[in-house]
Design an enzyme around this catalytic site. Sequence first.
Site, mmCIF file in Angstrom:
data_model
loop_
_atom_site.group_PDB
_atom_site.id
_atom_site.type_symbol
_atom_site.label_atom_id
_atom_site.label_comp_id
_atom_site.label_asym_id
_atom_site.label_seq_id
_atom_site.Cartn_x
_atom_site.Cartn_y
_atom_site.Cartn_z
ATOM 1 N N ARG A 148 0.856 -1.270 -0.077
ATOM 2 C CA ARG A 148 0.149 0.051 0.083
ATOM 3 C C ARG A 148 0.914 1.032 -0.133
ATOM 4 N NH1 ARG A 148 -2.618 2.916 4.814
ATOM 5 N NH2 ARG A 148 -3.834 4.424 3.693
ATOM 6 N N HIS A 187 -2.692 11.008 1.175
ATOM 7 C CA HIS A 187 -2.230 10.642 2.551
ATOM 8 C C HIS A 187 -1.471 12.005 2.916
ATOM 9 C CE1 HIS A 187 -0.772 7.327 5.086
ATOM 10 N NE2 HIS A 187 -0.400 8.375 5.780
ATOM 11 N N GLU A 232 -6.989 8.165 6.765
ATOM 12 C CA GLU A 232 -7.469 8.978 7.812
ATOM 13 C C GLU A 232 -8.025 10.195 7.973
ATOM 14 O OE1 GLU A 232 -4.177 8.623 10.903
ATOM 15 O OE2 GLU A 232 -4.170 6.262 10.512
ATOM 16 N N ASN A 257 -6.998 1.571 9.998
ATOM 17 C CA ASN A 257 -5.715 2.004 10.333
ATOM 18 C C ASN A 257 -6.049 1.586 11.877
ATOM 19 O OD1 ASN A 257 -5.246 2.431 7.973
ATOM 20 N ND2 ASN A 257 -4.236 4.610 8.352
ATOM 21 N N TYR A 317 -4.119 1.312 15.745
ATOM 22 C CA TYR A 317 -2.883 1.152 16.394
ATOM 23 C C TYR A 317 -2.991 0.753 17.989
ATOM 24 C CZ TYR A 317 -0.369 3.120 12.598
ATOM 25 O OH TYR A 317 0.252 3.378 11.174
ATOM 26 N N GLU A 370 -3.585 -0.283 8.128
ATOM 27 C CA GLU A 370 -2.272 0.074 8.801
ATOM 28 C C GLU A 370 -2.263 -0.455 10.246
ATOM 29 O OE1 GLU A 370 -1.127 4.099 9.079
ATOM 30 O OE2 GLU A 370 -1.427 4.574 7.077
HETATM 31 C C1 GBH Z 1 -1.031 6.769 11.023
HETATM 32 O O1 GBH Z 1 -1.669 7.651 11.903
HETATM 33 C C2 GBH Z 1 -0.753 7.653 9.685
HETATM 34 O O2 GBH Z 1 -1.643 7.396 8.585
HETATM 35 C C3 GBH Z 1 0.971 7.441 9.232
HETATM 36 O O3 GBH Z 1 0.916 8.399 8.144
HETATM 37 C C4 GBH Z 1 1.704 7.408 10.440
HETATM 38 O O4 GBH Z 1 3.003 7.309 9.973
HETATM 39 C C5 GBH Z 1 1.460 6.528 11.119
HETATM 40 O O5 GBH Z 1 -0.084 6.491 11.825
HETATM 41 C C6 GBH Z 1 2.243 6.330 12.508
HETATM 42 O O6 GBH Z 1 1.957 7.503 13.246
HETATM 43 O O7 GBH Z 1 -0.149 12.887 20.161
HETATM 44 O O8 GBH Z 1 -2.146 12.087 21.336
HETATM 45 O O9 GBH Z 1 -2.453 13.997 19.964
HETATM 46 C C7 GBH Z 1 -1.885 6.974 13.215
HETATM 47 C C8 GBH Z 1 -3.086 7.730 14.019
HETATM 48 C C9 GBH Z 1 -3.530 9.874 15.076
HETATM 49 C C10 GBH Z 1 -1.384 8.735 15.386
HETATM 50 C C11 GBH Z 1 -2.864 11.025 15.663
HETATM 51 C C12 GBH Z 1 -1.062 10.200 16.272
HETATM 52 C C13 GBH Z 1 -1.605 11.850 17.502
HETATM 53 C C14 GBH Z 1 -1.956 11.577 18.706
HETATM 54 N N1 GBH Z 1 -2.528 9.084 14.507
HETATM 55 N N2 GBH Z 1 -1.976 10.930 16.809
HETATM 56 S S1 GBH Z 1 -1.803 12.749 20.143
#
Ligand code: GBH
Length: 492
Positions: free
Chosen positions: A117, A161, A207, A337, A339, A398
């Site tokens: 992807r 993106h 996202e 996605n 995490y 993701e």
């Molecule tokens: C993804 O977002 C992205 O799609 C990708 O580009 C990125 O590299 C990858 O994750 C890893 O970060 O600091 O508590 O305010 C993940 C979701 C949502 C993660 C917002 C970071 C900030 C949270 N993201 N978040 S905070």
Amino acid sequence: MSHRFTRRDFAGAAGALAAGLAIPTAKAEAQTVSATPAALANDRRFPADFVWGTATSAYQIEGAVSAEGRGPSIWDSYSHTPNKIRGGGNGDHAVDHFHRYKEDIQLMKALGAKAYRFSISWSRVFPAGVGTPNPQGLDFYNRLIDELLASGIEPFATLYHWDLPQALQDRVGGWASQDTSKAFGDYAAHVAQRITDRVKNIFTINECGTFVDFGYGRGPVELAPGLKLPQPQLNQVRHHVALGHGMAVQAIRANGRADTRVGLAENVASCVPAIETPANIRASEIATREMNGGYMTVILEGRYTDAFLAYAGKNAPSFTAEELKIISSPVDFVGLNVYMPQYYVVASGDQHGFALVPFPTSFPRMDSDWLRIGPEALYWAPRNVAKVWNVKQIYISENGTSAADRPAGDGKIHDLDRVMYLRNYLTHLQRATSEGIPVRGYFHWSLMDNFEWSDGYEKRFGLYHVDFATQKRTPKLSAEFYRSLIAANAVV
Ligand code: GBH
């Protein structure tokens, strides 16, 4: 025979450390799977046609920001503004994937991954966002796609993106204007005409929730363009992004080959029952619908929920019935996605039907402060999306983690914490597929270390370590873990 550690062992180790001596560590090869008992592997197996892949995005890896007619994006301007990026990094060179894509495809091949992807940079294709296309822009992606196919790797393309053409930000305020939704539809049409002979799966937007909230709602420091709009405008941006997604879906259907499949990749707010009681599980379904009201719900149902509109009150976006129809154009699959668990949920007797449990401060996290460890999110996110919206095809678009990867004395990167994270999350994903939840594939974020947005080069998410000074790629222990897992098609 077991060896009991004695005080002397510890004293010896401490002494070696004090003397600056390297304590011998096992070779990476010896630490990984030797033989998984067949019965165990059977229990832990994924469906035979499960798609294993890796994921990246254009601005985070390509570099070559002025090559072959590319126009600037909001990330060029943002990352070159002082104090926005940790360590002052930018994507000018990133990990030079633009020139090293062939080598990088070999890295995918070495994992045995069958899908990849990647995202297309809008401002390579339309340097000003709209108007005259730059024919060289798609040449790079055509080379990449052809090389992937020649290597037996299925390309999955993402159209957006986060790297909006700067010209659109300057001229109409980016996603604050519906002109950007329309421009996105036109760009999608142009790309669909030219790649769907070879690319059968397209994600529109990556996202929505993240780049809108962090780019337009929490400025000046988070994500480009670094704005902090008042609520009514922020809600309108949300609506324009959802509309842009819908316009792109329609444009791809109208301009791509008939066998093209379209979806989105959303950082769904994963709602996990705090304890798996029937009442909490039901509450987590209700929460899934409400906590994703701005994107998933309106995209999959064609309406904003009553609770969403009531909560927004006079700040609610203005919209028409026609726009809701476009937004909810049918998709072929949903990319998630995932995490971490966004919320732990319990049942509640009030009008909402659910309550969110606050996280204790001691809740465990990975190397990024935001990245809470909750492997069961990889079960509950697809489970609830399939249940609430009857989605038939889900990809985990993701999943992955940052880790403080440093080459050891032997040059290897022993990222046991990433291996731990993956083993546990994928165990829960396997629980999902074994129960028939329609997850078709998984894309690990990320293939290699890269430009981690406002964290610059200070957070590493790759299966391959990148030395940012030399661009040398080195497989981490987790690459070996992922390779073994793909080979077994089971959690190992
Ligand atoms: C993804 O977002 C992205 O799609 C990708 O580009 C990125 O590299 C990858 O994750 C890893 O970060 O600091 O508590 O305010 C993940 C979701 C949502 C993660 C917002 C970071 C900030 C949270 N993201 N978040 S905070």
